[in-house]
Every structure is written in C-alpha cells, then in structure tokens.
Design a protein around this motif. Structure first.
Motif, PDB file in Angstrom:
ATOM      1  N   THR A 146       0.730  -1.216  -0.020  1.00  0.00           N
ATOM      2  CA  THR A 146      -0.079  -0.048   0.097  1.00  0.00           C
ATOM      3  C   THR A 146       0.892   1.310  -0.211  1.00  0.00           C
ATOM      4  O   THR A 146       0.244   2.324  -0.393  1.00  0.00           O
ATOM      5  N   VAL A 147       2.072   1.253   0.520  1.00  0.00           N
ATOM      6  CA  VAL A 147       2.934   2.627   0.490  1.00  0.00           C
ATOM      7  C   VAL A 147       4.496   2.248   0.222  1.00  0.00           C
ATOM      8  O   VAL A 147       4.719   1.016   0.076  1.00  0.00           O
ATOM      9  N   ARG A 148       4.857   3.294  -0.456  1.00  0.00           N
ATOM     10  CA  ARG A 148       6.523   3.287  -0.644  1.00  0.00           C
ATOM     11  C   ARG A 148       6.961   4.719  -0.242  1.00  0.00           C
ATOM     12  O   ARG A 148       6.421   5.577   0.250  1.00  0.00           O
ATOM     13  N   GLY A 149       8.150   4.561   0.118  1.00  0.00           N
ATOM     14  CA  GLY A 149       8.926   5.639   0.684  1.00  0.00           C
ATOM     15  C   GLY A 149      10.241   5.384   1.185  1.00  0.00           C
ATOM     16  O   GLY A 149      10.929   4.484   0.944  1.00  0.00           O
ATOM     17  N   SER A 150      10.613   6.040   2.293  1.00  0.00           N
ATOM     18  CA  SER A 150      11.937   5.906   2.771  1.00  0.00           C
ATOM     19  C   SER A 150      11.643   6.576   4.325  1.00  0.00           C
ATOM     20  O   SER A 150      10.979   7.695   4.669  1.00  0.00           O
ATOM     21  N   ILE A 151      12.816   6.065   5.189  1.00  0.00           N
ATOM     22  CA  ILE A 151      12.812   6.428   6.441  1.00  0.00           C
ATOM     23  C   ILE A 151      14.358   7.308   6.435  1.00  0.00           C
ATOM     24  O   ILE A 151      15.254   6.858   6.045  1.00  0.00           O
ATOM     25  N   ASN A 152      14.349   8.615   6.990  1.00  0.00           N
ATOM     26  CA  ASN A 152      15.772   9.451   6.842  1.00  0.00           C
ATOM     27  C   ASN A 152      16.325   9.024   8.048  1.00  0.00           C
ATOM     28  O   ASN A 152      15.900   9.251   9.199  1.00  0.00           O
ATOM     29  N   LEU A 153      17.551   8.445   7.898  1.00  0.00           N
ATOM     30  CA  LEU A 153      18.474   7.973   9.066  1.00  0.00           C
ATOM     31  C   LEU A 153      19.021   9.207   9.720  1.00  0.00           C
ATOM     32  O   LEU A 153      19.390   9.051  10.944  1.00  0.00           O
ATOM     33  N   LYS A 154      18.964  10.448   9.015  1.00  0.00           N
ATOM     34  CA  LYS A 154      19.236  11.725   9.707  1.00  0.00           C
ATOM     35  C   LYS A 154      18.376  12.367  10.680  1.00  0.00           C
ATOM     36  O   LYS A 154      17.239  12.661  10.077  1.00  0.00           O
ATOM     37  N   GLY A 155      18.037  11.808  11.867  1.00  0.00           N
ATOM     38  CA  GLY A 155      16.785  12.182  12.679  1.00  0.00           C
ATOM     39  C   GLY A 155      15.942  11.398  12.867  1.00  0.00           C
ATOM     40  O   GLY A 155      14.840  11.454  13.730  1.00  0.00           O
ATOM     41  N   ALA A 156      16.010  10.211  12.267  1.00  0.00           N
ATOM     42  CA  ALA A 156      15.082   9.025  12.418  1.00  0.00           C
ATOM     43  C   ALA A 156      13.771   9.299  12.128  1.00  0.00           C
ATOM     44  O   ALA A 156      12.932   9.123  12.879  1.00  0.00           O
ATOM     45  N   ARG A 157      13.444  10.046  10.895  1.00  0.00           N
ATOM     46  CA  ARG A 157      12.357  10.631  10.526  1.00  0.00           C
ATOM     47  C   ARG A 157      11.545   9.716   9.657  1.00  0.00           C
ATOM     48  O   ARG A 157      12.382   9.385   8.635  1.00  0.00           O
ATOM     49  N   ILE A 158      10.344   9.356   9.737  1.00  0.00           N
ATOM     50  CA  ILE A 158       9.577   8.853   8.752  1.00  0.00           C
ATOM     51  C   ILE A 158       8.910  10.081   7.831  1.00  0.00           C
ATOM     52  O   ILE A 158       7.866  10.606   8.200  1.00  0.00           O
ATOM     53  N   ASP A 159       9.610  10.444   6.807  1.00  0.00           N
ATOM     54  CA  ASP A 159       9.344  11.708   6.013  1.00  0.00           C
ATOM     55  C   ASP A 159       9.063  11.636   4.381  1.00  0.00           C
ATOM     56  O   ASP A 159       9.294  12.809   3.798  1.00  0.00           O
ATOM     57  N   ASP A 160       8.875  10.302   4.142  1.00  0.00           N
ATOM     58  CA  ASP A 160       8.795  10.203   2.460  1.00  0.00           C
ATOM     59  C   ASP A 160       7.801   9.066   2.619  1.00  0.00           C
ATOM     60  O   ASP A 160       8.248   7.935   2.652  1.00  0.00           O
ATOM     61  N   LEU A 161       6.607   9.316   1.962  1.00  0.00           N
ATOM     62  CA  LEU A 161       5.659   8.467   1.864  1.00  0.00           C
ATOM     63  C   LEU A 161       4.556   8.765   0.827  1.00  0.00           C
ATOM     64  O   LEU A 161       4.007   9.704   0.852  1.00  0.00           O
ATOM     65  N   VAL A 162       4.420   7.653  -0.201  1.00  0.00           N
ATOM     66  CA  VAL A 162       3.505   7.774  -1.166  1.00  0.00           C
ATOM     67  C   VAL A 162       2.449   6.683  -1.142  1.00  0.00           C
ATOM     68  O   VAL A 162       3.041   5.373  -0.615  1.00  0.00           O
TER      69      VAL A 162
END
Length: 326
Positions: A82-98
C-alpha cells in the motif's frame, strides 16, 4: 384573473432573483481559486505568473526540489502493498511516503498520492520519535542513526540505533500490509547512575493541507482523548491562540484530510499529554508524551511502544485497527 397576474409577477421576481443572485451566493459560499493570468503571444494565449501571487519565503516556490533533498541523507526504503517511501536516518524521521493504490488524477500515468515529505520541500510533513528526562542525553535532532537493514517491509522490521555517552537508544519499526507502523523506543542505561526517561512522538506539518474545512467535513488537526474525538481545533486556532493540550488515557493525535489521515497512537493504557502547538510560520506540530517519566537504573533498559497510522481513511481498516486497541 388578478390572482393569476399576481402569481405570474411573483414567479418572475423569484426567477430573476435566482438567475442573478445565485452566482453571487455561490461565489461567497464556495469561493474558487484565482483564475490564471493570460496574455497573447504570437497569436496564442499563454498563462503568465499571477502578479498577486508572488512567491514568499514560505511558499512552494521558495522550497527545494524533493528528489534533491531525498538524495542528501542516508535512508531505509519502505515497501509494502500500500505504501512506498523511506525513513531518513538523519533524525530517524518517517518523512517520505506515497500511497501506491491511490492516484493524484484518473490518468493512467498519474503519480500516486504523496502523503509525507521531508523538511525543506513543498508541503513538508513528517513523523519522528524521541525522548526527554532527567539525566538523559537525548540524541541530537540531526544525529545519523545506524540501520539494521536497507528496506522496511511487512516481513522485515528495521532497528535503528545510536548512542550518547553512557546511554544507548534504539527505535524498532515494523509495518503491516495496511497503513500502520509500530514503533518501539528503547533506552539502555549503561552508566552508574539512574536516569528518567519519557518517550514522545511528533507529527510536523508545514502549512494547512490542500483540503479545507467545510460545513460537513473537517480537515485539519484532530485528537481523540478519553473516548471523545475532538474536531474543534484547526490550523488557525493553533497559530493564533497557541498550544492546545489534552490529558488522556490512551487516545491519539494527528491530522485528517478528506481522504487521508495521519495519527500518532500511544500505548492505550498509558496516561499521556496530547498536544497541538505552533511550529514556526504556518507550520503546526501534533505530539504525545507520557504524563510521567519512567526511572531506569544502571544496567537497565526501558521500552515504550506506540503506533503511527499514515494512509487512506478506509473505514473497514480503521475499524480493524480500533478493535486491536487503537
């Protein structure tokens, strides 16, 4: 006959009022965006920049390209049905999701709906998790975490780790085939003195979303506390009046659009403080934190579990999550 004339005259007046008054009423009740400005060049009509909409420092025109921003930091890929994206290892953020099952338009080549976007990009919108407490040296906001793998899937969870002095921090993230992430925050005290630890989660959103409040549908901040869902907070009240706080046992806090939802869901048995606060400019932040910190002695570890929903408002799926204790 006189009655017929009166009825005809009344009908004519009402028809004229409807004909000429309705466009004015709809323009007031349902305002539309400013039309594009055009000019004729070489016999063709072309759209030019709207002179009343010059880009400001916080407008999309003043932000950076998303692909460039995504390429600048190490990342763990997210891939589910259902989703694609990435987790930013700088800051451990879930900041990329489609949302791969939902498109921007009905065109076959339409891009999927983008829900989350990193800081510094158009419509920045992301989630993160951290800690506070006495004697605690929490990771810096720009700390680069080490990942146990390069892809998060429903069958391969990810462990992120970093250290600060005599303390070790771990964030374990798993995801299901729907839209729910489970986040376990762990702190290990490797020192010789006790510390206090309170884990928190936050959702940052720059500016109101594309969807706006209507008389029948709420779009904006939303919180559920002590069994009640509160739709009374909006972006402007947070910006103009300051932070809004709700004490609760369990509950959740986040943002709703017409079709999409993000929600931070703490442990449902935990006493928590839910909050919306201004975050600079047109940004707001939703967050939760425990009502009290936990003590961690030397050589001990503490774990706090929460969930993060980011996806479509599928009623059956949301009901399923609620039955699970969300």
């Amino acid at each position: 006959m006189k009655d017929d004339q009166k009825n005809f005259l009344l009908f004519a007046v009402l028809a004229a009022a409807l004909l000429f008054g309705w466009p004015m009423a709809t323009g007031w009740l349902f305002p539309t965006a400013n039309p594009p400005v055009t000019e004729i060049k070489g016999g063709k009509t072309e759209v030019v920049a709207n002179p009343g909409a010059d880009p400001a420092a916080d407008s999309p025109a003043a932000t950076r390209d998303r692909k460039l921003v995504l390429s600048e930091t190490p990342r763990v890929q997210i891939e589910t049905p259902t989703v694609r994206g990435s987790i930013n290892l700088k800051g451990a953020r879930i900041d990329d999701l489609v949302l791969v099952k939902h498109k921007e338009t009905i065109a076959k080549d339409s891009d999927p709906i983008r829900l989350l976007s990193p800081s510094g990009t158009q419509d920045a919108y992301f989630a993160g998790f951290g800690w506070s407490g006495n004697g605690l040296t929490a990771p810096a906001a720009d700390a680069v975490w080490t990942a146990s793998g390069n892809k998060l899937t429903p069958t391969t969870p990810i462990k992120l780790t970093t250290g600060s002095g005599s303390q070790r921090f771990i964030i374990e993230i798993s995801v299901d085939e729907g839209y729910m992430f489970t986040v376990r925050q762990r702190v290990a005290n490797l020192g010789d003195k006790p510390i206090s630890v309170a884990g928190h989660g936050y959702l940052y959103r720059y500016g109101p979303g594309k969807d706006h409040d209507t008389w029948t549908i709420h779009a904006g901040p939303v919180a559920s506390y002590n069994g009640t869902v509160d739709y009374g907070v909006n972006y402007s009240t947070v910006k103009d009046e300051g932070a809004k706080n709700f004490d609760s046992t369990g509950g959740w806090v986040g943002y709703t659009d017409i079709y999409w939802l993000t929600a931070l869901v703490p442990d449902q048995g935990m006493n928590v403080a839910l909050k919306f606060r201004p975050a600079g400019g047109t940004a707001t932040q939703a967050q939760f934190e425990p009502a009290s910190a936990r003590q961690v002695g030397p050589g001990q570890m503490v774990t706090q579990t929460s969930r993060f929903f980011a996806g479509a408002k599928d009623i059956n799926l949301l009901d399923h999550y609620e039955e699970q204790g969300g």
